[in-house]
Design a protein around this motif. Structure first.
Motif, PDB file in Angstrom:
ATOM      1  N   ILE A 196       0.366  -0.975   0.081  1.00  0.00           N
ATOM      2  CA  ILE A 196       0.331  -0.068  -0.189  1.00  0.00           C
ATOM      3  C   ILE A 196       0.788   1.527  -0.200  1.00  0.00           C
ATOM      4  CG2 ILE A 196      -2.246   1.555   1.082  1.00  0.00           C
ATOM      5  CD1 ILE A 196      -3.323  -1.393   1.926  1.00  0.00           C
ATOM      6  N   PRO A 197       2.514   1.324   0.859  1.00  0.00           N
ATOM      7  CA  PRO A 197       2.591   2.759   0.968  1.00  0.00           C
ATOM      8  C   PRO A 197       3.569   3.018  -0.083  1.00  0.00           C
ATOM      9  CG  PRO A 197       3.141   1.568   2.540  1.00  0.00           C
ATOM     10  CD  PRO A 197       2.355   0.881   1.898  1.00  0.00           C
ATOM     11  N   THR A 198       3.778   1.963  -1.221  1.00  0.00           N
ATOM     12  CA  THR A 198       4.154   1.597  -2.477  1.00  0.00           C
ATOM     13  C   THR A 198       2.679   2.354  -3.641  1.00  0.00           C
ATOM     14  OG1 THR A 198       6.193   0.252  -1.820  1.00  0.00           O
ATOM     15  CG2 THR A 198       5.833   0.394  -4.213  1.00  0.00           C
ATOM     16  N   LYS A 199       2.001   1.545  -3.191  1.00  0.00           N
ATOM     17  CA  LYS A 199       1.091   2.312  -4.214  1.00  0.00           C
ATOM     18  C   LYS A 199       0.674   3.693  -4.525  1.00  0.00           C
ATOM     19  CE  LYS A 199      -2.833  -1.866  -5.240  1.00  0.00           C
ATOM     20  NZ  LYS A 199      -3.834  -2.316  -5.305  1.00  0.00           N
ATOM     21  N   LYS A 200       0.674   4.086  -3.015  1.00  0.00           N
ATOM     22  CA  LYS A 200       0.756   5.705  -2.989  1.00  0.00           C
ATOM     23  C   LYS A 200       1.430   6.556  -3.445  1.00  0.00           C
ATOM     24  CE  LYS A 200      -1.931   5.092   1.176  1.00  0.00           C
ATOM     25  NZ  LYS A 200      -2.232   5.625   3.207  1.00  0.00           N
ATOM     26  N   ASP A 201       2.699   6.149  -2.962  1.00  0.00           N
ATOM     27  CA  ASP A 201       4.186   6.975  -3.589  1.00  0.00           C
ATOM     28  C   ASP A 201       3.953   6.567  -5.424  1.00  0.00           C
ATOM     29  OD1 ASP A 201       4.830   7.387  -1.181  1.00  0.00           O
ATOM     30  OD2 ASP A 201       6.455   5.285  -1.808  1.00  0.00           O
ATOM     31  N   LEU A 202       3.050   5.803  -5.984  1.00  0.00           N
ATOM     32  CA  LEU A 202       3.556   5.677  -7.579  1.00  0.00           C
ATOM     33  C   LEU A 202       1.621   6.243  -7.580  1.00  0.00           C
ATOM     34  CD1 LEU A 202       3.747   1.827  -8.262  1.00  0.00           C
ATOM     35  CD2 LEU A 202       5.350   3.994  -8.833  1.00  0.00           C
ATOM     36  N   TYR A 203       1.028   6.170  -7.310  1.00  0.00           N
ATOM     37  CA  TYR A 203       0.118   7.788  -7.306  1.00  0.00           C
ATOM     38  C   TYR A 203       0.089   8.598  -7.122  1.00  0.00           C
ATOM     39  CZ  TYR A 203      -3.733   3.168  -6.852  1.00  0.00           C
ATOM     40  OH  TYR A 203      -4.366   2.361  -7.079  1.00  0.00           O
ATOM     41  N   ARG A 204       0.608   9.273  -6.547  1.00  0.00           N
ATOM     42  CA  ARG A 204       1.121  10.661  -6.299  1.00  0.00           C
ATOM     43  C   ARG A 204       1.772  11.245  -7.345  1.00  0.00           C
ATOM     44  NH1 ARG A 204       6.319  12.384  -5.143  1.00  0.00           N
ATOM     45  NH2 ARG A 204       6.625  10.348  -4.085  1.00  0.00           N
ATOM     46  N   LEU A 205       2.995   9.657  -7.744  1.00  0.00           N
ATOM     47  CA  LEU A 205       3.738   9.885  -8.957  1.00  0.00           C
ATOM     48  C   LEU A 205       2.938  10.316 -10.245  1.00  0.00           C
ATOM     49  CD1 LEU A 205       6.705  10.247 -10.643  1.00  0.00           C
ATOM     50  CD2 LEU A 205       6.407   7.345 -10.201  1.00  0.00           C
ATOM     51  N   PHE A 206       1.981   9.964 -10.458  1.00  0.00           N
ATOM     52  CA  PHE A 206       1.312   9.572 -12.120  1.00  0.00           C
ATOM     53  C   PHE A 206       0.866  10.811 -11.446  1.00  0.00           C
ATOM     54  CE2 PHE A 206       0.937   4.737 -10.581  1.00  0.00           C
ATOM     55  CZ  PHE A 206       2.223   4.583 -11.704  1.00  0.00           C
ATOM     56  N   GLU A 207       0.338  11.089 -10.796  1.00  0.00           N
ATOM     57  CA  GLU A 207      -1.006  12.934 -10.833  1.00  0.00           C
ATOM     58  C   GLU A 207       0.660  14.012 -10.989  1.00  0.00           C
ATOM     59  OE1 GLU A 207      -2.677  12.601  -7.230  1.00  0.00           O
ATOM     60  OE2 GLU A 207      -4.017  11.305  -7.856  1.00  0.00           O
ATOM     61  N   GLU A 208       1.661  13.991 -10.116  1.00  0.00           N
ATOM     62  CA  GLU A 208       2.333  14.745 -10.871  1.00  0.00           C
ATOM     63  C   GLU A 208       3.073  14.649 -12.254  1.00  0.00           C
ATOM     64  OE1 GLU A 208       5.937  14.110  -7.956  1.00  0.00           O
ATOM     65  OE2 GLU A 208       4.688  14.626  -6.388  1.00  0.00           O
ATOM     66  N   LEU A 209       3.294  13.488 -12.995  1.00  0.00           N
ATOM     67  CA  LEU A 209       2.943  13.541 -14.556  1.00  0.00           C
ATOM     68  C   LEU A 209       2.419  14.567 -15.286  1.00  0.00           C
ATOM     69  CD1 LEU A 209       4.855  10.219 -14.322  1.00  0.00           C
ATOM     70  CD2 LEU A 209       6.172  11.812 -14.817  1.00  0.00           C
ATOM     71  N   ALA A 210       1.242  13.867 -14.611  1.00  0.00           N
ATOM     72  CA  ALA A 210      -0.325  14.223 -15.643  1.00  0.00           C
ATOM     73  C   ALA A 210      -0.443  15.986 -15.464  1.00  0.00           C
ATOM     74  CB  ALA A 210      -1.818  13.547 -15.285  1.00  0.00           C
ATOM     75  N   GLU A 211       0.344  16.139 -14.450  1.00  0.00           N
ATOM     76  CA  GLU A 211       0.226  17.794 -13.863  1.00  0.00           C
ATOM     77  C   GLU A 211       0.933  18.445 -14.397  1.00  0.00           C
ATOM     78  OE1 GLU A 211       0.076  18.446  -9.411  1.00  0.00           O
ATOM     79  OE2 GLU A 211      -1.666  17.560  -9.373  1.00  0.00           O
ATOM     80  N   ALA A 212       1.790  17.780 -15.038  1.00  0.00           N
ATOM     81  CA  ALA A 212       3.327  18.411 -15.947  1.00  0.00           C
ATOM     82  C   ALA A 212       3.466  17.971 -17.448  1.00  0.00           C
ATOM     83  CB  ALA A 212       4.621  17.449 -15.381  1.00  0.00           C
ATOM     84  N   GLY A 213       1.546  17.057 -17.841  1.00  0.00           N
ATOM     85  CA  GLY A 213       1.338  17.611 -19.008  1.00  0.00           C
ATOM     86  C   GLY A 213       2.176  16.008 -19.570  1.00  0.00           C
ATOM     87  N   VAL A 214       2.744  15.098 -18.315  1.00  0.00           N
ATOM     88  CA  VAL A 214       2.826  13.828 -19.934  1.00  0.00           C
ATOM     89  C   VAL A 214       1.457  12.610 -19.929  1.00  0.00           C
ATOM     90  CG1 VAL A 214       4.178  11.793 -18.886  1.00  0.00           C
ATOM     91  CG2 VAL A 214       4.847  13.910 -18.375  1.00  0.00           C
ATOM     92  N   SER A 215       0.948  12.148 -20.787  1.00  0.00           N
ATOM     93  CA  SER A 215      -0.382  11.487 -21.176  1.00  0.00           C
ATOM     94  C   SER A 215       0.279  10.284 -20.178  1.00  0.00           C
ATOM     95  CB  SER A 215      -0.147  11.921 -22.726  1.00  0.00           C
ATOM     96  OG  SER A 215      -0.720  13.115 -23.264  1.00  0.00           O
ATOM     97  N   ILE A 216      -1.390   9.698 -19.836  1.00  0.00           N
ATOM     98  CA  ILE A 216      -0.518   8.428 -18.842  1.00  0.00           C
ATOM     99  C   ILE A 216      -1.687   7.180 -19.897  1.00  0.00           C
ATOM    100  CG2 ILE A 216      -0.865   6.869 -17.081  1.00  0.00           C
ATOM    101  CD1 ILE A 216       1.398   9.471 -15.595  1.00  0.00           C
ATOM    102  N   VAL A 217      -1.504   6.583 -20.288  1.00  0.00           N
ATOM    103  CA  VAL A 217      -2.167   5.181 -20.669  1.00  0.00           C
ATOM    104  C   VAL A 217      -2.028   4.132 -19.776  1.00  0.00           C
ATOM    105  CG1 VAL A 217      -3.233   3.602 -22.329  1.00  0.00           C
ATOM    106  CG2 VAL A 217      -2.450   5.518 -23.277  1.00  0.00           C
ATOM    107  N   LEU A 218      -2.897   3.720 -19.103  1.00  0.00           N
ATOM    108  CA  LEU A 218      -3.114   2.656 -18.311  1.00  0.00           C
ATOM    109  C   LEU A 218      -3.612   0.943 -17.926  1.00  0.00           C
ATOM    110  CD1 LEU A 218      -2.297   2.284 -14.546  1.00  0.00           C
ATOM    111  CD2 LEU A 218      -4.458   3.661 -14.063  1.00  0.00           C
TER     112      LEU A 218
END
Length: 138
Positions: free
Chosen positions: A70-92
């Protein structure tokens, strides 16, 4: 490796590793340690860091949090949100419906190799996803 074609100095790799270790909370005791000897969550983070080092515009992720704690999931979720805010498109692609709902702006439900339904906004709910998977529209 995504950066194979680039000319990379050891100094820049060390600097990037230090940054990614801090940003992604990667836990290892020695930089020369093999990735395969790390925990599953740290392996996921290292693989992701390799791709992020290439500064992608689009990131394709296939069950990126499967089998991690769960802590790793939270880290990854935070990272994905930051990347999306920075303009990176994410296909999941994810088998975790809650993950799809939490991380996505739009979900395409596929059936028999074709797009069955596109869910956005208030329609992006667990019930709608499950119904679409069984060929029903809610």
């Amino acid at each position: 490796m995504p950066t194979y074609s680039a000319v990379i100095s050891n100094k820049s790799v060390d600097r990037a590793l230090d940054n990614f270790q801090q940003d992604l909370s990667i836990v290892f005791d020695n930089k020369s340690r093999l990735v395969g000897s790390l925990s599953g969550g740290n392996q996921q983070k290292v693989i992701l860091a390799r791709w992020l080092f290439a500064r992608p515009y689009i990131l394709l992720l296939n069950d990126p949090t499967r089998g991690v704690d769960i802590p790793t999931k939270k880290d990854l979720y935070r990272l994905f949100e930051e990347l999306a805010e920075a303009g990176v498109s994410i296909v999941l692609l994810s088998t975790d419906l809650e993950e799809l709902i939490k991380l996505s702006n739009r979900v395409l439900v596929f059936r028999e190799g074709e797009i069955f339904e596109t869910l956005t906004g208030n329609h992006l709910r667990r019930e709608s996803l499950i119904a679409g998977m069984f060929g029903e529209v809610v």
